[in-house]
Write an enzyme that holds these catalytic residues in place. Structure first.
Site, PDB file in Angstrom:
ATOM      1  N   ILE A   1      55.963  47.915  51.147  1.00 25.86           N
ATOM      2  CA  ILE A   1      55.744  48.998  52.114  1.00 25.86           C
ATOM      3  C   ILE A   1      55.627  50.334  51.396  1.00 25.86           C
ATOM      4  O   ILE A   1      56.461  50.684  50.550  1.00 25.86           O
ATOM      5  CB  ILE A   1      56.906  49.082  53.129  1.00 25.86           C
ATOM      6  CG1 ILE A   1      57.134  47.736  53.806  1.00 25.86           C
ATOM      7  CG2 ILE A   1      56.604  50.124  54.183  1.00 25.86           C
ATOM      8  CD1 ILE A   1      58.261  47.765  54.821  1.00 25.86           C
ATOM      9  N   ASP A   2      54.578  51.064  51.745  1.00 24.94           N
ATOM     10  CA  ASP A   2      54.464  52.453  51.326  1.00 24.94           C
ATOM     11  C   ASP A   2      55.416  53.291  52.176  1.00 24.94           C
ATOM     12  O   ASP A   2      55.760  52.897  53.298  1.00 24.94           O
ATOM     13  CB  ASP A   2      53.021  52.916  51.520  1.00 24.94           C
ATOM     14  CG  ASP A   2      52.876  54.410  51.327  1.00 24.94           C
ATOM     15  OD1 ASP A   2      53.215  54.885  50.242  1.00 24.94           O
ATOM     16  OD2 ASP A   2      52.441  55.089  52.287  1.00 24.94           O
ATOM     17  N   LYS A   3      55.882  54.411  51.644  1.00 26.16           N
ATOM     18  CA  LYS A   3      56.849  55.225  52.389  1.00 26.16           C
ATOM     19  C   LYS A   3      56.167  56.180  53.359  1.00 26.16           C
ATOM     20  O   LYS A   3      56.342  56.089  54.573  1.00 26.16           O
ATOM     21  CB  LYS A   3      57.736  56.030  51.425  1.00 26.16           C
ATOM     22  CG  LYS A   3      58.750  56.930  52.150  1.00 26.16           C
ATOM     23  CD  LYS A   3      59.533  57.788  51.192  1.00 26.16           C
ATOM     24  CE  LYS A   3      58.712  58.907  50.598  1.00 26.16           C
ATOM     25  NZ  LYS A   3      58.322  59.947  51.620  1.00 26.16           N
TER      26      LYS A   3
END
Length: 820
Positions: free
Chosen positions: A494-496
């Site tokens: 997951i990207d933030k």
């Protein structure tokens, strides 16, 4: 233009193919490219003739002013491919067709053989199934195929019932022969059966004949052989009983099977009606989406205002949107303000305030105010149109498990015909008298009961319903392969920013020093920041607009890139920047930044022990006339749904890894707040891509969720890319799943959807396989030695129809499954 966009024409069938992946053949020193081995064979047999016909076709298309000049020459009922069934690359020309075109011009395709495309409705030359439009037109809502098949079915019922009574009445004590002499009865049955078989069932017979001509044997091959065999045997029995072998006779006369032929056709028509009806229901998700857009728009010109059709709206047009109306196309507000219900995109029930300069999306509902907007995306370029196209393409796609079905189907029909012949021979040699009559009944029953319609419907029906179900939840699946792969995901990367967080900075706290109020400080800061394009400046401006503050004009603006800005507002010198910027001007800051961070309270389900959720914030200091008057905390808030989504992912046993380009302290704070044990900070786009590849090298199934351009390489590299619908277009294009509302809970819904859809497909395949595994032996006469029962072809047809109905009904259950 990229290599993937360079298409050439197959000179045999007119299909557009990719020269990098297609078959090729040389003639007179020039390369020609083909969609399938069948086209290559036809070309090499007569290259000069093929090229001459191709040139004639091209010349005809050039002269034709039809709106589809760029489509292969094909007429309704004529396939755009050779029909060889080799499964070459499908045409890309049809992708240019607008969803709003009429039936006569629409591109139709086979849901089970996607390489088959043609202009107008028809049937697939490979499997014989009805073609369906690539795009759903909500305006026409045409259901001609369904209504035609429904009419044929009811006429078949009307003529089959008296035929059934005449044929079967004597067996149950009805004295039919007292009212109707045997000689007359045979001819009456002939007339009734002819109407049903050749009138009502004509499309089925035509498909069966086509299948033998092209050697693409399918369910209609078996239906045609079984019903025509029963019909013509009966014709011979009525017209010339003397040539029928005595081994066929029952009670001294040759038997008639007119009722069997008619009932077989009637039951197959029932199956077709149910299938077409089910497919209409699966298109409901697309229709609901397309109907979100209004039919007209209010065009604002220098001459006034007038209503125009939505199709006539052009990019750059100015449109007025009144209270209670839907936004016609994607655009940007140029005057006015309102609140807009964007629940169709985000799933959130709360309206969003829209001001001058804000973007609006076609299909969303305007509420309280009126505004004028400039059209930015129209036609196929709107968000709504792209969603519709994505859902339509996904519903037509094929899951990898379909390859198993295709392999089985390739050998299935010839095997059934062999079983039918074997049943006939076995009964003719070893069966009781009348041997040939029993042999004929068994052979026809085997042909009918083994029709592979249930096998063919098992996968595409579940895919169509599953994809439509996901669309209603804002989970857009790019193709059926994604559904299958997503079932077994091990790791979610997951990207933030924009995925776990909102993706844009917001003011989360203001601490003032002195006499100025928060509103005064914000108005002064906004005056200066109006001239800046920095993301933190935009956060200040958004908050000022939201609070409806009066922002005075600023003069003498100057900036120090990366540090701060200054200007004169109402005669006062105002500075906005970081602590070093203020210190450089001789101004001492008065607050402890951590105190400001502690004051940040977010609406989130997970909070700290003190009831507040701490986030890492950027401090923006404001000074007026050389005095520090306020500290503003600007942060990228965690989405309210994120903690719950992560908890559900953990319950599903999926390992979650956060990758972010932010610094280590920020990444550590966010990961700690959300309970993410594994994270990596300072990651570049190339690092994200490399990380995904390393996980895959460990034989892990990897999904990647992100929203930015920097996420696109990793999204493409992952087994399944999951893009936030609120993110960059390139990220969405690189992904296999798009979450329209940008809510991470959509990942959970997508995983649940994939698992339930694949379970549904496996159930359907089990029904289809077990049905044929049991049906063929029973139809062959397996029960006769035990119970003295030989399966009638009518009962076989009913059982065949029931198998299709069971598969369709099971697939439609996906419409109501829970995805959370």
């Amino acid at each position: 233009m990229s290599l993937t966009e360079l298409k050439v024409t197959d000179p045999v069938c007119g299909m557009q193919v990719d020269p990098a992946t297609s078959l090729r053949s040389q003639y007179e020193g020039k390369n020609y490219f083909f969609c399938s081995p069948g086209c290559v064979k036809k070309f090499e047999a007569d290259p000069a003739g093929v090229l001459a016909r191709h040139q004639q076709r091209v010349a005809k298309q050039s002269a034709d002013k039809h709106s589809h000049d760029d489509l292969p020459a094909a007429s309704p009922g004529e396939s755009s491919c050779c029909g060889c069934g080799s499964g070459g690359p499908k045409s890309t020309n049809a992708d240019r067709v607008r969803p709003t075109e009429g039936q006569a011009d629409a591109i139709y395709t086979c849901p089970m053989h996607l390489e088959i495309e043609q202009v107008g409705p028809g049937d697939c030359p490979i499997c014989g199934m009805d073609l369906e439009p690539k795009f759903v037109d909500p305006a026409s809502n045409d259901d001609q195929q369904y209504r035609d098949m429904q009419n044929r079915f009811w006429w078949a019922v009307a003529f089959s019932l008296p035929l059934f009574v005449i044929a079967m009445g004597p067996m149950v004590g009805v004295p039919i022969h007292d009212w109707l002499p045997s000689a007359v009865s045979g001819w009456v049955q002939f007339v009734l059966a002819t109407i049903v078989v050749f009138g009502c069932g004509w499309p089925l017979l035509v498909r069966g004949v086509k299948s033998f001509r092209s050697l693409n044997l399918n369910m209609f091959s078996l239906i045609a052989v079984g019903s025509l065999a029963a019909f013509f045997f009966s014709v011979v029995s009525v017209a010339a009983p003397g040539i029928v072998p005595a081994a066929f006779f029952e009670n001294g006369t040759p038997p008639l099977y007119f009722e069997a032929a008619a009932v077989i056709i009637t039951l197959v028509l029932l199956g077709q009606v149910l299938e077409l009806r089910a497919r209409q229901q699966t298109g409901g998700a697309i229709r609901e989406l397309m109907q979100l857009a209004p039919e007209t728009a209010h065009l604002v010109t220098s001459d006034g205002e007038r209503d125009v059709a939505l199709a006539d709206v052009a990019k750059g047009n100015r449109l007025r949107v009144r209270p209670g109306e839907k936004v016609p196309v994607d655009g940007r507000i140029v005057s006015g303000e309102s609140t807009v219900d964007e629940s169709m995109l985000t799933g959130e029930p709360y309206p969003v305030k829209k001001l001058d300069g804000d973007d609006v999306t076609g299909g969303t509902l305007n509420q309280t105010g009126a505004f004028v907007m400039e059209a930015v995306g129209v036609g196929n370029d709107t968000v709504l149109s792209r969603i519709v196209q994505m859902v339509a393409e996904a519903q037509r796609s094929r899951a990898p498990i379909q390859k198993l079905v295709d392999t089985v189907a390739q050998y299935f029909v010839p095997t059934v015909i062999a079983c039918s012949i074997a049943a006939f021979v076995g009964w003719a040699i070893w069966g009781p008298a009348p041997q040939l009559a029993h042999a004929f009944v068994a052979a026809v029953a085997v042909l009918i009961i083994a029709c592979p319609c249930a096998l063919g419907l098992a996968t595409p029906m579940s895919v169509m319903v599953g994809v439509g179900r996901g669309a209603k939840e804002g989970v857009l699946i790019k193709n059926a392969e994604v559904l299958e792969v997503l079932t077994d995901i091990d790791v979610l990367v997951i990207d933030k920013t924009g995925t776990l967080t909102e993706g844009r900075p917001e003011i989360t706290s203001i601490k003032t020093f002195g006499e100025l109020s928060e509103a005064d400080v914000l108005a002064l800061a906004a005056s200066v920041e109006t001239h800046s394009e920095h993301p933190l400046a935009q956060a200040v401006m958004r908050r000022a607009r939201r609070d409806e503050l009066s922002v005075p004009d600023a003069a003498n603006f100057s900036s120090d890139t990366g540090s701060g800005v200054r200007a004169t507002v109402n005669g006062k010198s105002v500075l906005v920047g970081n602590p070093d910027y203020l210190k450089g001007e001789g101004i001492q800051t008065q607050s402890n930044e951590q105190t400001v961070v502690d004051d940040v309270a977010l609406d989130a389900s997970k909070t700290g022990s003190d009831g507040r959720q701490r986030v890492v914030a950027t401090m923006v200091h404001v000074a007026v006339d050389g005095k520090h008057v306020a500290t503003i905390a600007v942060s990228d808030p965690i989405k309210a749904s994120t903690p719950d989504a992560l908890a559900q992912l953990n319950d599903l046993g999926i390992r979650v890894v956060m990758l972010t380009g932010d610094a280590e302290p920020t990444a550590r704070a966010i990961a700690g707040e959300l309970g993410i044990n594994e994270y990596h900070a300072g990651i570049s786009p190339a690092d994200k891509h490399r990380f995904v590849e390393e996980l895959k090298a460990e034989n892990l199934r990897v999904a990647m969720a992100g929203d930015g351009i920097n996420d696109a390489p990793a999204l493409a590299a992952a087994d399944v890319g999951i893009a936030m619908g609120t993110g960059a277009g390139v990220a969405i294009e690189s992904a296999g799943v798009t979450l329209v509302g940008g809510d991470l809970r959509g990942v959970v819904a997508a995983i649940h959807l994939s698992r339930k859809t694949m379970r549904n497909i496996r159930q359907n395949l089990f029904f289809a396989f077990i049905y044929n595994a049991l049906g063929i032996p029973v139809a062959s006469g397996l029960l006769y030695p035990i119970f003295g029962v030989l399966l009638s072809p009518m009962i076989a047809a009913a059982a065949m129809s029931f198998s299709s109905v069971s598969v369709i009904a099971n697939a439609l259950r996906l419409r109501v499954v829970k995805l959370a």
